[in-house]
Motif scaffolding. Structure first.
Motif, PDB file in Angstrom:
ATOM      1  N   VAL A  50       3.556  -6.876  -1.726  1.00  0.00           N
ATOM      2  CA  VAL A  50       3.325  -6.695  -0.288  1.00  0.00           C
ATOM      3  C   VAL A  50       3.310  -5.211   0.058  1.00  0.00           C
ATOM      4  O   VAL A  50       2.445  -4.738   0.811  1.00  0.00           O
ATOM      5  CB  VAL A  50       4.398  -7.442   0.530  1.00  0.00           C
ATOM      6  N   LEU A  51       4.253  -4.459  -0.489  1.00  0.00           N
ATOM      7  CA  LEU A  51       4.258  -3.012  -0.271  1.00  0.00           C
ATOM      8  C   LEU A  51       2.962  -2.386  -0.780  1.00  0.00           C
ATOM      9  O   LEU A  51       2.354  -1.539  -0.108  1.00  0.00           O
ATOM     10  CB  LEU A  51       5.462  -2.382  -0.983  1.00  0.00           C
ATOM     11  N   GLY A  52       2.533  -2.812  -1.955  1.00  0.00           N
ATOM     12  CA  GLY A  52       1.306  -2.275  -2.529  1.00  0.00           C
ATOM     13  C   GLY A  52       0.089  -2.558  -1.666  1.00  0.00           C
ATOM     14  O   GLY A  52      -0.817  -1.715  -1.544  1.00  0.00           O
ATOM     15  N   LEU A  53       0.039  -3.745  -1.045  1.00  0.00           N
ATOM     16  CA  LEU A  53      -1.091  -4.078  -0.180  1.00  0.00           C
ATOM     17  C   LEU A  53      -1.173  -3.129   1.015  1.00  0.00           C
ATOM     18  O   LEU A  53      -2.258  -2.656   1.378  1.00  0.00           O
ATOM     19  CB  LEU A  53      -0.967  -5.523   0.304  1.00  0.00           C
ATOM     20  N   PHE A  54      -0.036  -2.851   1.632  1.00  0.00           N
ATOM     21  CA  PHE A  54      -0.038  -1.964   2.795  1.00  0.00           C
ATOM     22  C   PHE A  54      -0.374  -0.530   2.394  1.00  0.00           C
ATOM     23  O   PHE A  54      -1.085   0.178   3.116  1.00  0.00           O
ATOM     24  CB  PHE A  54       1.305  -2.029   3.512  1.00  0.00           C
ATOM     25  N   ILE A  55       0.142  -0.088   1.244  1.00  0.00           N
ATOM     26  CA  ILE A  55      -0.199   1.258   0.775  1.00  0.00           C
ATOM     27  C   ILE A  55      -1.693   1.350   0.481  1.00  0.00           C
ATOM     28  O   ILE A  55      -2.358   2.339   0.833  1.00  0.00           O
ATOM     29  CB  ILE A  55       0.616   1.614  -0.488  1.00  0.00           C
TER      30      ILE A  55
END
Length: 349
Positions: free
Chosen positions: A57-62
């Motif tokens: 999820v963090l990777g998607l936003f980044i």
């Protein structure tokens, strides 16, 4: 931020977070204790799949903020449905949620995802394009819920679910690249593969931590969403994804149908999947996990590549890919009672 750098960052974060979750599980006795339905023999911490969820999820936003071509509708489909499914799994890992409530939550997550995706993409069948309308939405909802649950069923031996996710995601990225799809279709599966890789380093046989329902359900649903999203970009890609997922789809579906036809309570825990019989036969998890990797890379990926590059019709490719997998499931006695298989084997000796 480049895709390569972000992928490496996510793998490292997942590795570190998995270790923290392992320490948390040990401190609070969140252990998977072996029983007669288990495929392992030693108490092992569980819940490490939360690392995959948070890091992805963090990777998607980044990726979204780094202009890596992650569309908003796909982002919210993945984050909303995946996050809710992971929360249900996390609560179930720490206590117990009634099966009916879990199933209701699974359908709610599937409907959320389909709202953002637009439902089932058009299907190309023997040269004709088919749009199923509202029936397609129903089919897509059941498909996502089945993907979520079958991944839970197949997460039973060390490294299997993690290696499957990595193989499927990397192979899917190759399919997208070969078919000339936009970069966003490559980013999404590769970031998931990187997130799982960090966890796999703790989960590879012999596993030091298990994924738990939070991770397995999340992975199954996300893979299902990515397959539908790819189908909207190009219909042949959906066939390609279904081929790549063949090991898990065939084993879980064949086992379920065989138990259902025998009148068993299919919602009860069991050890009658093909991969479970295989792991008991070899008395180790590693040979089975490595065999699944080999099947993915040397059988399913080439067939999927033929489909997306136009050399093979999608449904024919699916039949070609699944036929030996069904034969293998039959040969391994998938769906048969464990005690009857043991008697047959002892009698053969």
């Amino acid at each position: 931020m480049t895709l390569l750098f972000l992928s490496a960052l996510l793998a490292v974060l997942a590795f570190v977070l998995t270790e923290l979750l392992r320490r948390y599980a040990l401190a609070y006795s969140l252990m998977d204790v072996p029983n007669e339905r288990s495929s392992h023999s030693a108490p092992t911490p569980r819940g490490g799949g939360v690392a995959i969820v948070l890091v992805y999820v963090l990777g998607l936003f980044i990726a979204r903020e780094s202009d890596l071509a992650v569309a908003s509708d796909v982002l919210w489909a993945l984050v909303g449905a995946g996050g809710f499914t992971a929360l249900l799994g996390f609560l179930d890992d720490h206590g117990h949620i009634a099966a009916r409530l879990r199933l209701l939550g699974h359908f709610a997550a599937a409907i959320w995802a389909l709202y953002w995706l637009g439902g089932l993409p058009p299907l190309v069948f023997l040269g004709s394009e088919w749009r199923l309308g509202w029936l397609g939405h129903v089919v897509a909802a059941f498909y996502l819920v089945w993907m979520l649950n079958l991944y839970n069923f197949m997460d039973g031996i060390d490294g299997l679910a993690s290696c499957e996710a990595i193989c499927v995601c990397v192979s899917a990225a190759l399919l997208c690249a070969a078919s000339g799809m936009p970069s966003g279709n490559i980013v999404l599966p590769l970031l998931l593969a990187a997130s799982v890789l960090g966890f796999l380093l703790w989960n590879f046989p012999p596993a030091k931590i298990f994924m738990g329902d939070a991770g397995s359900g999340f992975l199954g649903l996300i893979l299902g969403i990515l397959s539908l999203q790819a189908g909207w970009m190009r219909p042949e890609l959906l066939w390609g994804w279904l081929i790549l997922l063949g090991v898990f789809i065939v084993d879980a579906t064949y086992t379920l149908l065989r138990r259902l036809f025998r009148g068993e309570r299919v919602y009860e825990a069991h050890r009658s999947h093909a991969y479970q019989f295989a792991s008991r036969h070899y008395r180790r998890h590693l040979p089975v996990t490595l065999a699944v990797i080999a099947i993915n890379l040397f059988w399913l990926l080439p067939i999927a590549m033929l489909v997306v590059t136009g050399w093979l019709e999608g449904v024919l490719g699916l039949l070609l890919a699944y036929s030996p997998l069904c034969l293998l499931a039959w040969r391994l006695r998938a769906g048969m009672p464990e005690n009857s298989v043991a008697k047959d084997q002892s009698g053969a000796k």
